[in-house]
Design a protein around this motif. Structure first.
Motif: not given
Length: 493
Positions: A160-168, A230-232
């Motif tokens: 979920p944290l990675s998904a949140l970072q990708y979302l932002i 590319h950080t996400w």
């Protein structure tokens, strides 16, 4: 009647099946429905490729409203090629999915996974065929929002944290794209891409055109995961369920590259992007830096999914090098590499999913000696790795060779030399995995492991086999790419 509506059926079938999966409420029923939908979509995509090859570009007016007032779907050589391999990979990954889904996703969420998977496929295919610029944004967000949800289904807290970072990060990119679209609409009064191209004056027009192009370029670079935006990507690929990574890694960034090609070659023109503006030089610099930085980072990764994620960032650099050359040879190389890398990276992530199923870990240190206890899976990694390096008789060699020759024809000898040098880094991280699989002492868990189930190996080898097939039979993929490049540049194939 059905033949005339193929472009819209390509989108409608997965879009309607997705809520039906939710209504079904059971994983097995949802799986059967999603698999049937993906097979139908692939058959439609193949039919569109054949039809475009026989009779030329297909234009479909939604609701009978003529553009620019109505939304138009345009299926030409490039969009049909893209739709075909996106739908093919989506279908094959679904054949592969059940064992991986049962292992990595909670049973109560299985039907939600299949519904969201179909929505993601809907968005990606929609980007391929729409001729409306705002529709590109809508479909891009459908696929992105679905990707966020799919990534968050991973069992670890990092998912979920990675998904949140990708979302932002993805939302920032989407905002840039929307601002660029709004500025173009303000200047032209239309959202139809062909109509915008005919109305916009890229030579003597207002500075707003340049601003709009800048917003669209940066936004799409975020979606493409171009270095340093590319950080996400590493976190998203690493912590998502394996089956999700297989599909997204093989398709999502490639479709974003496709959208960028449409922007440069279909709306703004290469003369504006690469002659009036120094975008070709900027793309070349960032692509080469990204290739070396990401490949070097991959060498030092212990998590195989993260290793492959950094490798994907590097491969995006190769695609953009081809796009930035602004000639048929370079653009052909970029388009072919989109297709070939989709096969290679999709196959390698499927191999990783096989190891994760049996060993319960994506860490390379936990795979020591697994090539001896899981020989078919290990061999698939070796073949896919050779394709990623670009060894002759693999698909990776064809696209890199085309890109290399195009660079030399352009007089970019330093770029060609750097491309050859960067392949050595690919050798390093591919060999690192091979060495661990075959020459390291296995742990007790590895000794006790068995080969991956046939339900996963057969789809994996279907993809890995295509890596070899399209490395030998090059006329089909390279021919379609060359025809698409010639059409974009207004030349004859």
């Amino acid at each position: 009647m059905i033949e005339a509506n193929l472009p819209v059926l390509l989108i409608v079938i997965p879009m309607i099946t997705a809520p039906l999966c939710v209504l079904a409420g059971r994983g097995r029923i949802a799986y059967a429905m999603s698999l049937l939908a993906s097979v139908l979509v692939f058959a439609i995509a193949v039919a569109l490729v054949i039809k475009v090859g026989d009779s030329g570009t297909i234009r479909y007016e939604l609701g009978g409203w003529e553009p620019p007032y109505g939304i138009e779907y345009v299926v030409d050589r490039l969009s049909s090629f893209m739709a075909m391999f996106v739908s093919a990979l989506g279908m094959i990954v679904l054949f592969y999915a059940p064992h991986s889904v049962n292992k990595e996703i909670q049973p109560s969420k299985h039907y939600l996974f299949y519904a969201t998977y179909l929505l993601c496929m809907t968005g990606l295919l929609g980007i391929c065929v729409t001729g409306d610029l705002f529709n590109v944004f809508v479909f891009l967000e459908i696929s992105s929002l679905s990707s966020y949800a799919l990534i968050s289904l991973g069992r670890t807290r990092r998912a979920p944290l990675s998904a949140l970072q990708y979302l932002i990060v993805g939302s920032i990119g989407a905002t840039f794209i929307l601002i660029g679209i709004g500025l173009l609409y303000q200047m032209t009064g239309t959202l139809n891409m062909a109509d915008i191209a005919s109305r916009i004056d890229t030579i003597d027009g207002p500075r707003t055109i340049m601003v709009a192009f800048a917003f669209l370029t940066v936004g799409l670079c975020v979606k493409m995961a171009v270095f340093p935006l590319h950080t996400w990507l590493p976190g998203a690929y690493t912590y998502a369920p394996s089956v999700v990574t297989c599909f997204i890694a093989a398709t999502a960034t490639k479709v974003s590259v496709y959208a960028f090609i449409r922007l440069v070659y279909g709306i703004m023109t290469p003369k504006f992007a690469f002659e009036l503006l120094p975008l070709d030089s900027a793309l070349m610099v960032f692509s080469l830096i990204g290739i070396f930085v990401a490949s070097t980072a991959a060498v030092f990764q212990d998590d195989v999914k993260r290793l492959l994620a950094y490798s994907s960032v590097a491969q995006i650099g190769y695609m953009l090098l081809g796009v930035s050359m602004s000639n048929i040879d370079g653009l052909t190389a970029g388009i072919v590499h989109m297709f070939n890398h989709a096969l290679i990276k999709g196959g390698l992530f499927m191999v990783a999913g096989c190891f994760i199923l049996r060993l319960g870990s994506s860490r390379l240190s936990d795979w020591a000696g697994a090539g001896r206890t899981m020989p078919w899976t290990g061999f698939a990694w070796a073949i896919g790795g050779l394709g990623l390096i670009g060894v002759p008789m693999t698909a990776g060699f064809i696209s890199k060779w085309l890109l290399l020759t195009a660079a030399m024809q352009n007089g970019w000898w330093p770029v060609a030399a750097l491309m050859l040098l960067s392949s050595l880094l690919a050798v390093a991280y591919v060999w690192k995995v091979v060495e661990t699989l075959y020459f390291s002492e296995p742990s007790d868990a590895v000794v006790a492991s068995t080969e991956a189930p046939a339900g996963m190996l057969i789809p994996t080898y279907a993809i890995i086999g295509c890596v070899v097939l399209f490395g030998i039979w090059t006329t089909y993929s390279a021919g379609l790419a060359a025809a698409a490049a010639a059409e974009l540049l207004g030349a004859t194939p």
